[in-house]
Design an enzyme around this catalytic site. Structure first.
Site, mmCIF file in Angstrom:
data_model
loop_
_atom_site.group_PDB
_atom_site.id
_atom_site.type_symbol
_atom_site.label_atom_id
_atom_site.label_comp_id
_atom_site.label_asym_id
_atom_site.label_seq_id
_atom_site.Cartn_x
_atom_site.Cartn_y
_atom_site.Cartn_z
ATOM 1 N N LYS A 73 0.775 -1.441 0.053
ATOM 2 C CA LYS A 73 0.165 -0.095 -0.041
ATOM 3 C C LYS A 73 0.952 1.391 -0.019
ATOM 4 C CE LYS A 73 -3.985 -1.974 2.020
ATOM 5 N NZ LYS A 73 -3.746 -3.235 2.101
HETATM 6 C C1 LIG Z 1 -4.716 -4.436 1.896
HETATM 7 C C2 LIG Z 1 -3.973 -5.771 2.031
HETATM 8 C C3 LIG Z 1 -4.358 -6.683 1.056
HETATM 9 C C4 LIG Z 1 -5.521 -6.764 0.277
HETATM 10 O O1 LIG Z 1 -5.445 -6.044 -0.741
HETATM 11 P P1 LIG Z 1 -6.722 -5.455 -1.706
HETATM 12 O O2 LIG Z 1 -6.295 -4.428 -2.506
HETATM 13 O O3 LIG Z 1 -7.795 -4.781 -0.331
HETATM 14 O O4 LIG Z 1 -7.620 -6.903 -2.073
HETATM 15 C C5 LIG Z 1 -3.744 -7.967 1.313
HETATM 16 N N1 LIG Z 1 -2.561 -8.109 2.005
HETATM 17 C C6 LIG Z 1 -2.104 -7.283 2.688
HETATM 18 C C7 LIG Z 1 -0.850 -7.458 3.372
HETATM 19 C C8 LIG Z 1 -2.700 -5.937 2.878
HETATM 20 O O5 LIG Z 1 -2.310 -4.947 3.635
#
Ligand SMILES: *Cc1c(COP(=O)(O)O)cnc(C)c1O
Length: 430
Positions: free
Chosen positions: A107
Site C-alpha cells: 500500500k
Molecule cells: C490491503 C492488503 C491486502 C488486500 O488488498 P486489496 O487490494 O484490499 O485486495 C492483502 N495483503 C495485505 C498485506 C494488505 O495490506
C-alpha cells in the site's frame, strides 16, 4: 479524463475532483470514462524501459493534463523509491515482493502516489485544508500515515479496530504524530469502514473537505497497476502465459491488475485468493453476491466482508459473469491451510511467506493445476515481520527486524478511543 460514478447518479468529475471527493455524492465509486490500451510496441519492448518510464506510460491517460508532465514524473519518482523484485520460489512460481517500501506493505505505492497528487492540487491553496479519513484493517493505516506524513495542507485521521491489528502495524499508525491522528475503534474493520462511509455522506461535516485514502480513491487504486507491469518486465523472457494470484481483501489490487490487462498487458488469468471471508468465491460459485460481516483471521488485512472494489471489476466485464469467469477465479482458504502452506513453502523452498502471501500462493497452486504451462506470480503484499506473531511460531524462526520497522518500535503509541459514529463526528468537528 472524466470519471463517472458507478451508481450513475452523480455528475462526471475530473481526476482532481475524484481524488478530492474519494466517493461520489451518490455513494458510487468513481470509474474512468475511457480506457485506452497503451502502445503494443512499448509492451513488447518493456525490458528496455525503467520502472519510472513504465509507470508514466501506464498512468498518464488517467490524469489527462491535470498534472503537468514534469510534476507527474516527480510524483512517480517519489512513489517508486524502492524495488519490486520477483523472487523464484519454485519452478514457474514467483513471489512478487511488494514490501520493500517505507512501511513494508504494497500500500506504500498507492499512498505515496495519492499524497503527492493531493499535495500538488493543494499547493496554491494554503488555507483550505483537506482531511484524509481512512479505515484500516492493518496495512493501509501505516502506509497512509507514512505516505502523508508532513504533507502540507493535509490532516490524516485513521480509524483502526482495537486489538485487531498487529503490534507493528499499530505502532506504524499511532507513533508518527504531526498531521497524523489515530482513532482506535471498539469494533471490527467493517465498523471502521462504515463510519468512514457515513462521515463522507454527512452534510453536517461538508465544511471539513473530507477525502478518502482507501482503495476506493482512484489515486490509491490506479498506481497499483504499475507492479503488474514490473513483474511482467522481469519474467517476460520465459514466454509463457501469465497467471497472477492476488491475496484479496477489498479487491483493489486485483482490480488494478485487470485494468493493466485492459491496457494491453498480456495476463492470461487472475486468481483472487481470500481467507474465510469468501463473499467473492461464493459469488463465482452460485452467482449470489451476499456480503457478510467480516471474520477475524491471521491474514487480517483481508478480513473484509463486502469488498469495495468488486463493483469496479464487474464494470470492466460489463457485469457479465460468464465472460468474467474466463479470466478470473477465486478461492478461499482457512487459517489452518494458510499455516500449513507457510510451513511447507519454508521447508521445501526455503522461502518465508507471511499469511497474505501464503493465501496468494495457495490460490496460485490451485489454478496452475489447470494451466501447467503457465508462469505463476503471487503477490507478497507485506513483509513477514509485519505478521511476526504468526510467522515466528509457525516457522519456528526468529526474524531479523528491518530498519524501517526498528525505527517505530520504541516510539510511544498515541491514539484516541472511540465507540461509535457520534464520537468520530465530535472528533472531526469539535
Ligand atoms: C490491503 C492488503 C491486502 C488486500 O488488498 P486489496 O487490494 O484490499 O485486495 C492483502 N495483503 C495485505 C498485506 C494488505 O495490506
Amino acid at each position: 479524463m472524466k470519471y463517472y460514478s458507478l451508481n450513475h447518479n452523480a455528475p462526471k468529475v475530473s481526476f482532481k475532483e475524484a481524488v478530492i471527493l474519494g466517493l461520489a455524492p451518490d455513494k458510487g465509486l468513481y470509474f474512468p470514462e475511457s480506457i485506452s490500451p497503451i502502445s503494443a510496441d512499448f509492451i513488447a519492448n518493456i525490458e528496455n524501459y525503467s520502472n519510472e518510464e513504465i509507470a508514466f506510460q501506464v498512468i498518464q491517460q488517467f490524469l489527462g493534463n491535470e498534472i503537468p508532465e514534469s510534476n507527474l514524473k516527480q510524483i512517480i519518482a517519489e512513489t517508486l523509491c524502492f524495488d519490486f523484485p520477483t523472487v523464484k520460489v519454485e519452478e514457474n512460481i514467483y513471489s512478487l515482493e511488494l514490501y520493500h517500501g517505507p512501511t513494508m506493505a504494497f500500500k506504500d505505492v498507492g499512498a505515496r502516489f495519492m499524497s503527492r497528487c493531493l499535495a500538488y492540487f493543494n499547493k496554491d491553496n494554503k488555507d483550505n485544508k483537506n482531511t484524509v479519513l481512512v479505515a484500516t484493517s492493518g496495512d493501509t493505516g501505516g502506509a497512509v500515515a507514512s505516505g502523508f506524513l508532513g504533507v502540507a495542507g493535509v490532516e490524516v485521521v485513521i480509524l483502526y479496530p482495537s486489538g485487531k491489528v498487529s503490534d507493528i502495524q499499530e505502532r506504524q499508525l499511532t507513533t508518527l504524530g504531526q498531521n497524523i491522528k489515530a482513532l482506535e475503534v471498539d469494533g471490527v474493520f467493517d465498523d471502521c469502514q462504515d463510519m468512514v462511509k457515513k462521515a463522507f455522506l454527512d452534510k453536517s461535516l461538508s465544511h471539513i473537505n473530507l477525502t478518502s485514502a482507501n482503495s476506493i480513491n482512484i489515486a490509491r487504486w490506479l498506481p497499483q497497476m504499475f507492479y503488474f507491469f514490473f513483474a511482467y518486465k522481469q519474467l517476460k523472457s520465459h514466454n509463457k502465459p501469465f497467471v497472477f494470484s492476488c491475496p484479496s481483501g477489498n479487491f483493489g489490487n486485483i482490480c488494478a491488475g485487470i485494468l493493466a490487462k485492459k491496457l494491453g498487458l498480456p495476463i492470461h488469468h487472475f486468481v483472487a485468493a481470500t481467507n474465510v471471508n469468501d463473499t467473492v468465491p461464493q459469488f463465482l460459485m452460485d452467482g449470489n453476491y451476499n456480503p457478510k460481516p467480516s471474520k477475524a483471521t491471521i491474514s487480517n488485512a483481508m478480513d473484509v466482508g463486502n469488498p469495495s472494489n468488486f463493483i469496479r471489476i464487474q464494470e470492466m466485464y460489463n457485469h457479465d459473469l460468464e465472460q468474467f469467469k474466463k479470466d478470473f477465479s477465486s478461492y478461499s482458504y482457512t487459517d489452518s491451510a494458510t499455516l500449513d502452506v507457510m510451513k511447507s513453502i519454508y521447508k521445501t523452498d526455503g522461502y518465508i511467506a507471511e499469511p497474505h502471501g501464503a493465501v496468494g500462493y495457495l490460490g496460485l497452486k490451485e489454478e496452475l493445476k489447470n494451466l501447467p504451462n503457465a508462469i505463476g506470480v503471487f503477490l507478497e503484499t507485506a513483509h513477514p515481520i509485519k505478521f511476526l506473531d504468526v510467522v515466528e511460531p509457525a516457522l519456528q524462526i526468529k526474524l531479523p527486524i528491518p530498519s524501517q520497522i526498528e525505527s517505530v518500535l520504541h516510539q510511544q503509541k498515541v491514539s484516541v478511543k472511540i465507540k461509535n459514529y457520534e464520537e468520530l463526528k465530535s472528533f472531526l468537528n469539535p
